[in-house]
Structures are given as structure tokens and as C-alpha cells.
Design a protein around this motif. Sequence first.
Motif, PDB file in Angstrom:
ATOM      1  N   VAL A  40       0.864  -1.189   0.000  1.00 49.63           N
ATOM      2  CA  VAL A  40       0.000   0.000   0.000  1.00 49.63           C
ATOM      3  C   VAL A  40       0.894   1.231   0.000  1.00 49.63           C
ATOM      4  O   VAL A  40       1.832   1.321   0.805  1.00 49.63           O
ATOM      5  CB  VAL A  40      -0.920   0.022   1.243  1.00 49.63           C
ATOM      6  CG1 VAL A  40      -1.770   1.288   1.248  1.00 49.63           C
ATOM      7  CG2 VAL A  40      -1.805  -1.219   1.291  1.00 49.63           C
ATOM      8  N   VAL A  41       0.609   2.174  -0.917  1.00 49.63           N
ATOM      9  CA  VAL A  41       1.363   3.425  -0.962  1.00 49.63           C
ATOM     10  C   VAL A  41       0.368   4.577  -0.870  1.00 49.63           C
ATOM     11  O   VAL A  41      -0.545   4.693  -1.702  1.00 49.63           O
ATOM     12  CB  VAL A  41       2.193   3.551  -2.249  1.00 49.63           C
ATOM     13  CG1 VAL A  41       3.062   4.812  -2.190  1.00 49.63           C
ATOM     14  CG2 VAL A  41       3.063   2.316  -2.453  1.00 49.63           C
ATOM     15  N   LEU A  42       0.538   5.413   0.129  1.00 50.39           N
ATOM     16  CA  LEU A  42      -0.376   6.519   0.406  1.00 50.39           C
ATOM     17  C   LEU A  42       0.295   7.847   0.098  1.00 50.39           C
ATOM     18  O   LEU A  42       1.417   8.104   0.556  1.00 50.39           O
ATOM     19  CB  LEU A  42      -0.798   6.481   1.885  1.00 50.39           C
ATOM     20  CG  LEU A  42      -1.646   7.635   2.409  1.00 50.39           C
ATOM     21  CD1 LEU A  42      -3.021   7.644   1.751  1.00 50.39           C
ATOM     22  CD2 LEU A  42      -1.776   7.545   3.936  1.00 50.39           C
ATOM     23  N   GLU A 172      -9.984   8.012   5.471  1.00 50.26           N
ATOM     24  CA  GLU A 172     -10.532   9.309   5.845  1.00 50.26           C
ATOM     25  C   GLU A 172      -9.512  10.360   5.456  1.00 50.26           C
ATOM     26  O   GLU A 172      -8.340  10.044   5.222  1.00 50.26           O
ATOM     27  CB  GLU A 172     -10.861   9.375   7.333  1.00 50.26           C
ATOM     28  CG  GLU A 172      -9.662   9.237   8.268  1.00 50.26           C
ATOM     29  CD  GLU A 172     -10.076   9.198   9.734  1.00 50.26           C
ATOM     30  OE1 GLU A 172     -11.281   9.193  10.019  1.00 50.26           O
ATOM     31  OE2 GLU A 172      -9.180   9.170  10.595  1.00 50.26           O
ATOM     32  N   ILE A 173      -9.934  11.631   5.368  1.00 47.65           N
ATOM     33  CA  ILE A 173      -9.061  12.658   4.799  1.00 47.65           C
ATOM     34  C   ILE A 173      -8.842  13.780   5.810  1.00 47.65           C
ATOM     35  O   ILE A 173      -9.798  14.400   6.288  1.00 47.65           O
ATOM     36  CB  ILE A 173      -9.650  13.215   3.484  1.00 47.65           C
ATOM     37  CG1 ILE A 173      -9.864  12.074   2.488  1.00 47.65           C
ATOM     38  CG2 ILE A 173      -8.744  14.291   2.890  1.00 47.65           C
ATOM     39  CD1 ILE A 173     -10.576  12.486   1.215  1.00 47.65           C
ATOM     40  N   CYS A 174      -7.600  14.001   6.162  1.00 48.88           N
ATOM     41  CA  CYS A 174      -7.118  15.118   6.975  1.00 48.88           C
ATOM     42  C   CYS A 174      -8.032  15.463   8.150  1.00 48.88           C
ATOM     43  O   CYS A 174      -8.022  14.796   9.163  1.00 48.88           O
ATOM     44  CB  CYS A 174      -6.877  16.335   6.085  1.00 48.88           C
ATOM     45  SG  CYS A 174      -5.797  17.573   6.865  1.00 48.88           S
ATOM     46  N   LEU A 195      -6.089   1.952   8.434  1.00 53.69           N
ATOM     47  CA  LEU A 195      -6.752   3.234   8.220  1.00 53.69           C
ATOM     48  C   LEU A 195      -5.774   4.190   7.562  1.00 53.69           C
ATOM     49  O   LEU A 195      -4.656   4.364   8.045  1.00 53.69           O
ATOM     50  CB  LEU A 195      -7.243   3.798   9.555  1.00 53.69           C
ATOM     51  CG  LEU A 195      -8.127   2.835  10.366  1.00 53.69           C
ATOM     52  CD1 LEU A 195      -8.373   3.382  11.760  1.00 53.69           C
ATOM     53  CD2 LEU A 195      -9.442   2.577   9.649  1.00 53.69           C
ATOM     54  N   LEU A 196      -6.208   4.801   6.461  1.00 53.68           N
ATOM     55  CA  LEU A 196      -5.332   5.680   5.681  1.00 53.68           C
ATOM     56  C   LEU A 196      -5.856   7.103   5.736  1.00 53.68           C
ATOM     57  O   LEU A 196      -7.067   7.332   5.624  1.00 53.68           O
ATOM     58  CB  LEU A 196      -5.267   5.215   4.224  1.00 53.68           C
ATOM     59  CG  LEU A 196      -4.843   3.767   3.979  1.00 53.68           C
ATOM     60  CD1 LEU A 196      -4.831   3.469   2.486  1.00 53.68           C
ATOM     61  CD2 LEU A 196      -3.480   3.482   4.599  1.00 53.68           C
ATOM     62  N   ASN A 197      -4.919   8.048   5.872  1.00 50.13           N
ATOM     63  CA  ASN A 197      -5.295   9.459   5.920  1.00 50.13           C
ATOM     64  C   ASN A 197      -4.386  10.277   5.018  1.00 50.13           C
ATOM     65  O   ASN A 197      -3.272  10.636   5.403  1.00 50.13           O
ATOM     66  CB  ASN A 197      -5.211   9.984   7.357  1.00 50.13           C
ATOM     67  CG  ASN A 197      -5.778  11.385   7.506  1.00 50.13           C
ATOM     68  OD1 ASN A 197      -5.618  12.229   6.638  1.00 50.13           O
ATOM     69  ND2 ASN A 197      -6.445  11.634   8.615  1.00 50.13           N
ATOM     70  N   ALA A 227      -2.046   5.063   8.921  1.00 50.30           N
ATOM     71  CA  ALA A 227      -1.001   5.680   8.098  1.00 50.30           C
ATOM     72  C   ALA A 227      -1.447   7.073   7.686  1.00 50.30           C
ATOM     73  O   ALA A 227      -2.580   7.261   7.224  1.00 50.30           O
ATOM     74  CB  ALA A 227      -0.724   4.818   6.875  1.00 50.30           C
ATOM     75  N   TYR A 228      -0.529   8.028   7.815  1.00 42.77           N
ATOM     76  CA  TYR A 228      -0.833   9.442   7.577  1.00 42.77           C
ATOM     77  C   TYR A 228       0.240  10.012   6.663  1.00 42.77           C
ATOM     78  O   TYR A 228       1.442   9.917   6.963  1.00 42.77           O
ATOM     79  CB  TYR A 228      -0.844  10.166   8.923  1.00 42.77           C
ATOM     80  CG  TYR A 228      -1.092  11.657   8.886  1.00 42.77           C
ATOM     81  CD1 TYR A 228      -2.344  12.176   9.202  1.00 42.77           C
ATOM     82  CD2 TYR A 228      -0.071  12.551   8.575  1.00 42.77           C
ATOM     83  CE1 TYR A 228      -2.572  13.549   9.202  1.00 42.77           C
ATOM     84  CE2 TYR A 228      -0.290  13.918   8.576  1.00 42.77           C
ATOM     85  CZ  TYR A 228      -1.535  14.414   8.888  1.00 42.77           C
ATOM     86  OH  TYR A 228      -1.754  15.768   8.895  1.00 42.77           O
ATOM     87  N   ALA A 229      -0.175  10.581   5.534  1.00 40.61           N
ATOM     88  CA  ALA A 229       0.773  11.191   4.588  1.00 40.61           C
ATOM     89  C   ALA A 229       0.448  12.665   4.433  1.00 40.61           C
ATOM     90  O   ALA A 229      -0.658  13.023   4.014  1.00 40.61           O
ATOM     91  CB  ALA A 229       0.707  10.486   3.236  1.00 40.61           C
ATOM     92  N   GLY A 230       1.398  13.526   4.782  1.00 39.64           N
ATOM     93  CA  GLY A 230       1.156  14.960   4.780  1.00 39.64           C
ATOM     94  C   GLY A 230       1.817  15.689   3.618  1.00 39.64           C
ATOM     95  O   GLY A 230       2.927  15.364   3.205  1.00 39.64           O
ATOM     96  N   ALA A 231       1.118  16.697   3.104  1.00 42.73           N
ATOM     97  CA  ALA A 231       1.687  17.555   2.057  1.00 42.73           C
ATOM     98  C   ALA A 231       2.903  18.298   2.597  1.00 42.73           C
ATOM     99  O   ALA A 231       2.975  18.624   3.784  1.00 42.73           O
ATOM    100  CB  ALA A 231       0.632  18.538   1.559  1.00 42.73           C
ATOM    101  N   GLY A 232       3.865  18.575   1.706  1.00 41.60           N
ATOM    102  CA  GLY A 232       5.136  19.115   2.151  1.00 41.60           C
ATOM    103  C   GLY A 232       5.396  20.559   1.780  1.00 41.60           C
ATOM    104  O   GLY A 232       4.507  21.268   1.272  1.00 41.60           O
ATOM    105  N   PRO A 233       6.624  21.013   1.999  1.00 38.90           N
ATOM    106  CA  PRO A 233       6.960  22.433   1.867  1.00 38.90           C
ATOM    107  C   PRO A 233       6.995  22.944   0.429  1.00 38.90           C
ATOM    108  O   PRO A 233       7.212  24.142   0.218  1.00 38.90           O
ATOM    109  CB  PRO A 233       8.351  22.507   2.513  1.00 38.90           C
ATOM    110  CG  PRO A 233       8.921  21.144   2.346  1.00 38.90           C
ATOM    111  CD  PRO A 233       7.766  20.214   2.474  1.00 38.90           C
TER     112      PRO A 233
END
Length: 672
Positions: A40-42, A172-174, A195-197, A227-233
Motif C-alpha cells: 500500500v502506498v499513500l 478518511e481525509i485530513c 486506516l489511511l489518511n 497511516a498518515y501522509a502529509g503535504a510538504g513544503p
Amino acid sequence: MNAFGLLRVACASLKTSVGDPAANAREVVGVLAKTEACDVVLFPELCLTGYTCADLFYQPTLLDAALDALKTVVEANAGKPRVVVVGLPLGVGPHLYNCAAVIDGRGVRGVVPKQHLPNYKEFYERRWFRPAKGEEPAEVDILGRSTPFGIDLLFPVEGAGAAGRDAVIGVEICEDLWIPIPPSASQALAGATLLLNPSAGNETIGKSAYRTDLVVGQSGRCVAAYAYAGAGPTESTTDLVFGGHCLIAENGGLMAESRRVGDGKPVERGSYWIERDVDVARLTFLRRSEATFESPVGPIRPFRRVPVGLASSERDDLKRYVAAAPFVPTAGPELNRRCAEIFEIQVAGLAKRMERMPEASTFHLGVSGGLDSTLALLVAVKTLDLLGRDRKLLRGLTMPGFGTTSRTRTNAIDLMDHLGVSSETIDIAPLALQTFQELGHAPFGIDAKGMDVETLRAALLDVPEDRRKDLVFENVQARLRTFLLMSRGFVIGTGDLSEMALGWSTYNADHMSMYNPNCSIPKTLVRFLVSYAAMHEFPEGPTRDTLNSIAETTISPELLPPSKRGEILQSTEDALGPYELHDFFLYHVVRLGYPPEKVLFLARFAEFSKPYPPELVAKTLKTFLSRFFAQQYKRSCVPDGPKVGTVSLSPRGDWRMPSDADAAAWLRWAQG
């Protein structure tokens, strides 16, 4: 996904070209090429366009380009046994939704819209997007195919064999995570284990710690991997800076955390990701054995289940930390607090029992100079101090027998003297000899009739090491010690959790007491706590020296004769196998329900105090399982004592098992 239920998850923070979906798709494809081994890649929220496009989200040009970018990602993942989740804006009728597309090797399997849109302080999402409420169309056209759409989608894994049967993905999203009851709670109650976010969280002072707490806490409440993947700089920095924070947690523990803006290191400008193997089988076991999932809070709508395809993997590596000593606190800022907590639980348990005795009551403890009695002695002294009672009320009794060495006897006497408790020595050898004679027992084949103690001692030294096996000889001494202790009054027990698991005690001897503060302390933790006390509570002087000597002494019941040089020959670990292996097995078999094959697999990745040959590990596991089943009858009759850690074998609490259960199914692996 491997045969043991381990699912490899990657969370990526993307180098973003704001408003250029084609460039973002190329970046996604580049990351996918480097995460081929992941199941799985988020990716982050709205990653195909950039989260910060603002009023550009209204533009059909951007929305169409986002769909083209989605097509690029789908084509790159075609035919691969992998799940990819990307964020994009999606027009559905007159409305625009902030969505996560779930992709496998066959294409887009479903689209989940965001439910809770932040519209406070720096956030303004309701200007562009509509919050999903469950009233949306059940399907939408995506890339020419009718595709499931909605907040009621779960994605069970198919194609991974038996290992994948409990792997179910929820999305779920953010902001969905930041509300009182996140959608992931309902998803978990409906069966989701991963659970993916996909998220876009800007970085402000202190926010990362709270974000981490949310992710870790939700994984614990849901007994799930999160798992939580956040937008970056590289998102727009017109007004905000996005941190690029990625997190993977499992059942209340943080498994991995990525770089982020503000972590004290140079800001990462490219794409980066973290990978970990989450244990779906473990989560299922914990849900079945510990948690309650049949009483949800509030109404939960039925979920549609849309299968996603993975494959059973033969990979032989592991991206997951495996603690070699799972019961022992790790070094770090929490160490002192954790050790103090352990002692305080033991002390609190014993204190309540002592309070129920008349104030002038004496308490009796067999002090052998070994680890277990040393820990019990330290706890008893702390308890008397807490209650404001004289330490002399604790009467330590050392009872040397035919196997006692001068080192352990000296350590026992010295420690009692250092701690200021009452001390007495009774040599049990004469009583044991008399018992052998009354029973008509010949120790090791030696006719003891008419012998005195010293003559028998001398004869025992000539017994060859390979013939030093005599259970009656051992049991008589062990029961005499308990007889002498209990004849005097209230006895504080010393046996530890590892001995209880292995049945390494003499029934109705060291097996029994009036209260046992050590009953849920495994041997590796006993040794650690004795060493910890030496270092932190007695930083210098003779007490520290004695404690260190005890910690370094060979673990032995000292019931068999020593060598001619007076050294311990009866090593418990030589007979049973290393205690650190037994405690490793105890944790993974009892606490987590792992099958033997999985325990052996994980043992390969644990950094034990020294390398163990695979044959020894397998042999010790067989010993553990055989004895654990065969010795349950002893655990069915044990003294009171406090649960301290996550594992207890008390028949009144955590562990109820028939005394005549058969270990055949657990030992089948050893017969192959």
C-alpha cells in the motif's frame, strides 16, 4: 503481503508543482517505481493538483488535468498487486469534492470524499468543496468506468491468501481525524484494520506533537494500523508552510515518523517516504481477545465492501522493529519513570495485603542470593518504608542446602544486612538427609542410610555431571524451605512470570506463598530491575556491589551439588534455554497469539544480547511450548499478586486454560 499477515505500507510526501497535475503524476509514478515492494502506498491530500490551488479548483482546466494525471497513475500501476491512494478534486454534478482515489492493478476501485471540511483560521475549504454527508451518488464516472463513490466504502484485500483475510482498508481525509468521533472509528468497528489518511497539514509551533498524538491515539482506540501522509513544503507558501509529516502507527504505538519542516534538520525539497510492515494478524487477535467492537457509539450506516487486489509475498525481509526484550523498558527519557512505575505497582499490591495484618506482624522471605528473591526483598523493604513500619519486621531467611555456593550465600546475608532487615540462616542439609532416610531414597544412587551430612556432601561431589539428575533430591530441599518459612507466618513469594510460564518451580514449595509481588515480572525484567536499583537507588557502596554481583550470578535453583571448586553447575538456562528467548516467546505467544512459525520468523530480526543459532532458537521454542502446556496445573493454583505489565498468567485474571490441554497443534511445526 507475507504469509504471517504483515502488510507493507508506505506514506509519501510529494514534491509538488502547484496547479500542474501532469508534473505531480510524474512525481507519483517516480515514487511508485521506488516502492515496488510495498503493498500500500499513500500520498497526500489533493496531491495531483496541490492542496493550495485555492480558486483554481473552480477551473475546468485544472479538474480535467487532474483526471488525466489520475489516468497516468492508474496506467503506471496496471497489473501490479499493489494499492495506491492519491488525492484529487472531483466534480460530481453541481458540486466539487475533495477526494481520495483508491487504485489497484485493475484501476480505480473507489473514490472516498472528505466529510469534514475545516473552515476556521487559516482554512477555507468550504469556499471550494462540499462536505460529503452520505447523500452523494453511489457511483460516478471515472476515466470512462462507473466507480463506487461515497463515505461508506471499505476495501477488503483479496488475492493474498489466508494472510489477507483480515486486511481491510478504510480511508478518511485530513480534518476527518480531528473531530470528536472520526469516520475511521466507524470504519474500524465495521472491520477496517488499516486506516489511511491523505492529509495536508500546515506546520505551526507545537502542532506536530499534537498531530502525532492524534494518529497514535486513533490507532490505539481503533486497534488498527493508521497511516498518515502529509503535504510538504513545496506546496504554495503564500500564507502557510506545510510540514510534510508522515506517520505510521499501530495499536497505540508509533512505528515510523518522517522528516518534517521544523524538525531541526535542513528542509527536504524532494519527495520522500517511510515504509513499515503493519501486522494485520496481530490486530485481529487483539480485537478478538481484548477489545469491544460490538457496541458502537451512534448509528453506523452499512458499508459497501469493494475488494482491492494484493498478492501473497515471499519476501524474506522485515521493515518493523522487533524488540528482543519486549518486557524491558527501553533506554531514554521514560526509563526512570517506567521503572519507578513497576516498583510502585508491586509495592502498592503488597502494601494493601500488609495493611490487613496486625501492625506488629512479621513478614517472612526466603533470600537465596538470586535475582527473584532480591527483587522481592527490595519491594518488601520499599513497602515497609511506605507504611512507616520497621524494616526489622521483615525476616529474611537464607536456607543453604546441598547445592548452595558460598557466593550466593554471602550475597544473601550481605544484602539483608545492607538493607537493615532481620536475618537468619538455617542449614537445611540435616533435615533433607533425614527426609531421604525416612523415605528410603538413595540420592543419585547413593545409599544414605547411616550417613551424616558431611559424608553425604563428600559423596555427592563424586557424582558425575551427567548423572546429576534426581527430582526427589531437588523437591525435598525446595519443600523444606517453604515448610520452614510458612511455619513462621506470612510468607512473601519470589517466583517470577517466566518460571510460572515454564512451570519451573516445585509444586507447593517455591510455587506457594501468601502474596507474590513478582508474579507478573518476567525474568529478563527481574534482572533489569535489580541492575537498575543498583545503579539508581544505591549509586555507591556495598549494597550496589552486592546487587551487581547478584545480577551477574548464573541463574540456578541451587538444588543440585556444585562442582568440586564450589561453583554452580545447575544452570537453569543450560537446562531450559536462554531466558531472553523464553520471554520473547512468552510475549509473542501469550500476549499476541502468534503461531510458532511466525515467532521464529520474528526472532530472526530481534537483536538479542548475543547471536543464537537457529537450531537453538527452535529447540528453545519447542521447550517453551511443551512446558507451557504441561505445567498449567501449577498455574491453576498460585498465590495472589499484582498484574504489572501486559501479560499475567493468573487463573483469576488474564489466563484461563485447562490443565490437561494438548500442545500437539502448536508443536506440529517441529515435526516437519
